[in-house]
Write an enzyme that holds these catalytic residues in place. Structure first.
Site, mmCIF file in Angstrom:
data_model
loop_
_atom_site.group_PDB
_atom_site.id
_atom_site.type_symbol
_atom_site.label_atom_id
_atom_site.label_comp_id
_atom_site.label_asym_id
_atom_site.label_seq_id
_atom_site.Cartn_x
_atom_site.Cartn_y
_atom_site.Cartn_z
ATOM 1 N N THR A 17 0.817 -1.208 0.000
ATOM 2 C CA THR A 17 0.000 0.000 0.000
ATOM 3 C C THR A 17 0.856 1.266 0.000
ATOM 4 O OG1 THR A 17 -1.457 1.307 1.452
ATOM 5 C CG2 THR A 17 -0.138 -0.342 2.518
ATOM 6 N N TYR A 51 -1.222 -0.023 10.301
ATOM 7 C CA TYR A 51 -1.565 -0.692 9.040
ATOM 8 C C TYR A 51 -0.377 -0.599 8.077
ATOM 9 C CZ TYR A 51 -3.516 -1.255 4.368
ATOM 10 O OH TYR A 51 -3.710 -1.642 3.069
HETATM 11 N N1 UFG Z 1 -13.041 11.209 2.886
HETATM 12 C C1 UFG Z 1 -13.974 12.152 3.204
HETATM 13 N N2 UFG Z 1 -15.161 11.724 3.693
HETATM 14 C C2 UFG Z 1 -15.476 10.406 3.865
HETATM 15 C C3 UFG Z 1 -14.502 9.449 3.519
HETATM 16 C C4 UFG Z 1 -13.291 9.895 3.042
HETATM 17 O O1 UFG Z 1 -13.758 13.363 3.090
HETATM 18 O O2 UFG Z 1 -16.573 10.092 4.331
HETATM 19 C C5 UFG Z 1 -11.752 11.652 2.356
HETATM 20 C C6 UFG Z 1 -10.584 11.215 3.213
HETATM 21 O O3 UFG Z 1 -10.365 12.121 4.248
HETATM 22 C C7 UFG Z 1 -9.463 11.145 2.202
HETATM 23 C C8 UFG Z 1 -10.169 10.764 0.896
HETATM 24 O O4 UFG Z 1 -11.540 11.040 1.106
HETATM 25 O O5 UFG Z 1 -8.904 12.392 2.061
HETATM 26 C C9 UFG Z 1 -10.009 9.314 0.541
HETATM 27 O O6 UFG Z 1 -10.351 8.540 1.677
HETATM 28 P P1 UFG Z 1 -10.540 6.965 1.626
HETATM 29 O O7 UFG Z 1 -10.922 6.535 3.006
HETATM 30 O O8 UFG Z 1 -11.432 6.600 0.497
HETATM 31 O O9 UFG Z 1 -9.105 6.437 1.250
HETATM 32 P P2 UFG Z 1 -7.711 6.674 1.998
HETATM 33 O O10 UFG Z 1 -6.912 7.546 1.085
HETATM 34 O O11 UFG Z 1 -7.838 7.087 3.391
HETATM 35 O O12 UFG Z 1 -7.215 5.176 2.084
HETATM 36 C C10 UFG Z 1 -6.482 4.624 1.099
HETATM 37 C C11 UFG Z 1 -6.602 3.113 1.123
HETATM 38 C C12 UFG Z 1 -5.916 2.555 2.339
HETATM 39 C C13 UFG Z 1 -4.527 3.094 2.408
HETATM 40 C C14 UFG Z 1 -4.576 4.593 2.475
HETATM 41 C C15 UFG Z 1 -3.217 5.223 2.602
HETATM 42 O O13 UFG Z 1 -7.956 2.738 1.117
HETATM 43 O O14 UFG Z 1 -5.870 1.159 2.247
HETATM 44 O O15 UFG Z 1 -5.162 5.054 1.278
HETATM 45 O O16 UFG Z 1 -3.323 6.461 3.250
HETATM 46 F F1 UFG Z 1 -3.897 2.642 3.493
#
Ligand code: UFG
Length: 327
Positions: free
Chosen positions: A118, A142
């Site tokens: 990741t 993680y």
């Molecule tokens: N976000 C919102 N509102 C929500 C959900 C997400 O504003 O309800 C934002 C988050 O703050 C983030 C973006 O949307 O800025 C993307 O969020 P996700 O949860 O969809 O994905 P992440 O980037 O947090 O997670 C991904 C992968 C993980 C990995 C991570 C690394 O899903 O497995 O990137 O930071 F570990």
């Protein structure tokens, strides 16, 4: 002769799409999944063995039954927030269970291992786009658990001649355009499905934007969304590279293009013709402002060429799935 491929976590989101790709390329995927996050329906038509990667006896039985050419290891816990409050779960499911799996693989002479890593192993970017040489300083358990497996794979390569492909995913999104599979987490935390869930008939949900004061053009976080079938195809290329004995490698898998939270919302509105109800929330702990990849190495090594480069096309497939989902 058809080759058997062990796919741990093959009933999960990225796993099930890779299982379809494997079948499409003429391999026989054997899915091994404890169904804690995965869904039986996601692997309809393929062989599913229900079991845990921490179960050495069950793995020995599995490896003695099939003569695997390679292992694709998806099974893992993958919620960043949960990993901070329950680190033991992450070191146990992601690190300890992988050691158990590798012991079984090596005992039976299976030496090709494709590992789901990741972008979370990079931690807070010190530069973007992030290439594979970027320092790996994870900021949550993680990411640490995944990085530890990466280190272990390098040592197993030297010590035991294990061939590895470390695939560092950025943000997987979308659903299969032809098969009835898509993103279905028991606890949904990801942006795109959460946006779309607000738009379903009779939904009273709203999307909370986690922070609008980041140092980005519109103030919201930027991510590199890659379509899940492009990811799945990259697994086939990575596996074929290992099977052709051309050495081990670690590579980013991403489109190489950033999309902010607000841009994703706008794209979903364009695709569906509906207005996303929004709540303006505060920052979510542990979210780096920008995660965008340099995917040059994947292009060179794997001939990686994502079909879905426009976020609207990705969201369109996710929307079709949300409207017709079976699990
Ligand atoms: N976000 C919102 N509102 C929500 C959900 C997400 O504003 O309800 C934002 C988050 O703050 C983030 C973006 O949307 O800025 C993307 O969020 P996700 O949860 O969809 O994905 P992440 O980037 O947090 O997670 C991904 C992968 C993980 C990995 C991570 C690394 O899903 O497995 O990137 O930071 F570990």
């Amino acid at each position: 002769m058809k080759e058997f491929i062990l796919v741990t976590g093959g009933a999960g989101y990225i796993g099930s799409h890779t299982v379809q790709a494997l079948s499409g390329h003429g391999y026989i995927p054997i899915v091994y999944d404890n169904l804690s996050e995965g869904h039986r329906q996601a692997v309809d038509g393929n062989i599913l063995v229900v079991g845990d990667t921490a179960d050495a006896a069950a793995l020995n039985e599995l490896f003695s039954r099939y003569n695997f050419s390679a292992v694709i290891h998806f099974a893992a816990s993958s919620l960043v927030g949960e990993s901070v409050v329950e680190p033991a779960k992450y070191y146990s499911n992601n690190l300890a269970a992988t050691i158990t799996l590798l012991s079984a693989a090596l005992k039976f002479g299976v030496k090709n291992f494709i590992f789901s890593s990741t972008c979370a192993t990079y931690g807070c970017p010190v530069y973007t786009p992030i290439d594979e040489k970027h320092p790996q300083l994870p900021i949550n358990p993680y990411g640490s658990s995944k990085l530890m497996v990466e280190m272990l794979l390098r040592d197993y390569n030297k010590g035991y001649g294990l061939n590895y492909a470390i695939l560092r995913y950025f943000n997987a999104a979308g659903a299969h355009p032809h098969f009835p599979i898509g993103e279905s987490h028991r606890r949904e935390t990801h942006l795109i499905p959460l946006i779309l869930k607000t738009l379903l008939k009779n939904s009273d949900r709203k999307l909370t934007i986690f922070g609008e004061d980041y140092d980005t053009p519109d103030g919201t976080c930027i991510r590199d969304y890659i379509h899940v079938t492009d990811l799945a195809e990259a697994h086939i290329s990575a596996m074929q590279k290992l099977l052709s004995s051309s050495g081990s490698f670690a590579v980013n898998l991403a489109v190489g293009r950033g999309c902010s939270v607000k841009e994703a919302v706008k794209a979903a509105e364009d695709v569906t013709g509906l207005k996303v109800p929004l709540v303006h929330g505060s920052r979510r702990e542990g979210d780096p402002p920008v995660l965008v990849a340099d995917n040059l190495l994947a292009k060179e090594l794997l001939g990686f060429s994502p079909k879905y480069t426009d976020i609207r096309e990705i969201i369109q497939t996710a929307w079709n799935w949300e409207l017709n989902r079976r699990f």
